[in-house]
Design an enzyme around this catalytic site. Structure first.
Site, PDB file in Angstrom:
ATOM      1  N   ASN A  38       2.222   1.567   4.444  1.00 17.18           N
ATOM      2  CA  ASN A  38       2.528   0.311   5.166  1.00 17.18           C
ATOM      3  C   ASN A  38       2.249   0.432   6.674  1.00 17.18           C
ATOM      4  OD1 ASN A  38       5.382  -1.866   5.830  1.00 17.18           O
ATOM      5  ND2 ASN A  38       3.331  -2.483   5.309  1.00 17.18           N
TER       6      ASN A  38
ATOM      7  N   CYS B  39      -1.503   1.048   7.562  1.00 20.00           N
ATOM      8  CA  CYS B  39      -2.944   0.769   7.723  1.00 20.00           C
ATOM      9  C   CYS B  39      -3.374  -0.484   6.965  1.00 20.00           C
ATOM     10  CB  CYS B  39      -3.786   1.946   7.243  1.00 20.00           C
ATOM     11  SG  CYS B  39      -3.498   3.483   8.145  1.00 20.00           S
ATOM     12  N   ARG B  40      -3.410  -0.409   5.634  1.00 15.95           N
ATOM     13  CA  ARG B  40      -4.049  -1.472   4.857  1.00 15.95           C
ATOM     14  C   ARG B  40      -3.166  -2.683   4.607  1.00 15.95           C
ATOM     15  NH1 ARG B  40      -5.264   2.209  -0.081  1.00 15.95           N
ATOM     16  NH2 ARG B  40      -3.271   2.954   0.719  1.00 15.95           N
ATOM     17  N   SER B  41      -1.925  -2.470   4.143  1.00 15.60           N
ATOM     18  CA  SER B  41      -1.116  -3.660   3.828  1.00 15.60           C
ATOM     19  C   SER B  41      -0.720  -4.454   5.074  1.00 15.60           C
ATOM     20  CB  SER B  41       0.089  -3.326   2.939  1.00 15.60           C
ATOM     21  OG  SER B  41       0.990  -2.460   3.552  1.00 15.60           O
TER      22      SER B  41
ATOM     23  N   ASP C 147      -8.420   4.127   1.652  1.00  9.95           N
ATOM     24  CA  ASP C 147      -7.393   4.353   2.659  1.00  9.95           C
ATOM     25  C   ASP C 147      -8.017   4.823   3.974  1.00  9.95           C
ATOM     26  OD1 ASP C 147      -5.154   4.919   4.073  1.00  9.95           O
ATOM     27  OD2 ASP C 147      -4.086   5.778   2.358  1.00  9.95           O
TER      28      ASP C 147
ATOM     29  N   CYS D 144       0.865  -1.188   0.000  1.00  6.58           N
ATOM     30  CA  CYS D 144       0.000   0.000   0.000  1.00  6.58           C
ATOM     31  C   CYS D 144       0.896   1.231   0.000  1.00  6.58           C
ATOM     32  CB  CYS D 144      -0.992  -0.027   1.164  1.00  6.58           C
ATOM     33  SG  CYS D 144      -0.268   0.123   2.810  1.00  6.58           S
TER      34      CYS D 144
HETATM   35  P1  4NP Z   1      -1.775   2.977   4.194  1.00  6.94           P
HETATM   36  O1  4NP Z   1      -2.314   4.383   4.724  1.00  6.94           O
HETATM   37  O2  4NP Z   1      -1.247   3.219   2.803  1.00  6.94           O
HETATM   38  O3  4NP Z   1      -2.991   2.106   4.194  1.00  6.94           O
HETATM   39  O4  4NP Z   1      -0.718   2.534   5.174  1.00  6.94           O
HETATM   40  C1  4NP Z   1      -1.571   5.562   4.710  1.00  6.94           C
HETATM   41  C2  4NP Z   1      -0.813   5.896   5.779  1.00  6.94           C
HETATM   42  C3  4NP Z   1      -0.113   7.085   5.775  1.00  6.94           C
HETATM   43  C4  4NP Z   1      -0.171   7.928   4.682  1.00  6.94           C
HETATM   44  C5  4NP Z   1      -0.933   7.584   3.603  1.00  6.94           C
HETATM   45  C6  4NP Z   1      -1.630   6.402   3.611  1.00  6.94           C
HETATM   46  N1  4NP Z   1       0.528   9.150   4.684  1.00  6.94           N
HETATM   47  O5  4NP Z   1       0.424   9.915   3.701  1.00  6.94           O
HETATM   48  O6  4NP Z   1       1.238   9.458   5.633  1.00  6.94           O
END
Ligand code: 4NP
Length: 154
Positions: free
Chosen positions: A12, A14-16, A123, A9
């Site tokens: 790294n 939240c989702r992955s 997200d 994702c």
């Molecule tokens: P993830 O979520 O891709 O599901 O881990 C996010 C976590 C942080 C950010 C974006 C997406 N960020 O921009 O900091």
């Protein structure tokens, strides 16, 4: 031979990691933990070294799933050694394809869950909807495991 599955994702956190923990749990339940290795990473570097988001940790724990992971950014070894690189949304998929993975099947998680009427796992870092994300990730992971078992013949 061990099959290596890496979920990808953006951050790294939240989702992955959610897909990583859940998929590893399903693999273990199926008695396949010696056959399939699971990992996750992000395309971005903002959160490298951090544990999963507290709501990802909470929701995994609610489902009896333990995950020890620190966020890391995708690296050459992922592109060269993974058998399956599984993106959480189409933006992650496009980023992955630009990195020209060597041998992996590059897929989109929800394409393995045809009953889910979405292609992107939204997200939750921005929406806060971790429960909804967990349901989508679970459907994708179950479909992906069935697909890999059929394709790899176990
Ligand atoms: P993830 O979520 O891709 O599901 O881990 C996010 C976590 C942080 C950010 C974006 C997406 N960020 O921009 O900091």
């Amino acid at each position: 031979m061990t099959i290596r599955v890496v979920f990808v994702c953006l951050g790294n956190i939240c989702r992955s990691p959610m897909a990583h923990g859940l998929f590893a749990h399903l693999v273990k339940e199926a008695g396949l933990d010696g056959r399939i290795e699971v990992d996750s990473c992000g395309t971005g570097s903002w959160h490298v070294g951090e544990p999963p988001h507290r709501d990802t940790q909470r929701i995994l724990k609610q489902h009896g799933i333990q995950l020890h992971h620190h966020a890391r950014q995708i690296e050459r070894a992922d592109l060269e050694e993974a058998d399956y690189l599984i993106a959480l949304d189409r933006s992650n998929l496009a980023d992955l394809q630009l990195m020209e993975p060597k041998r992996a099947e590059v897929g989109l998680l929800l394409d393995y869950a045809p009953d889910v009427p979405h292609r992107d796992v939204p997200d939750p870092y921005y929406t806060g909807r971790f429960e909804e994300v967990f349901e989508m990730v679970e459907a994708g992971c179950r479909g992906l495991l069935a697909y890999i078992r059929q394709r790899e013949g176990f």
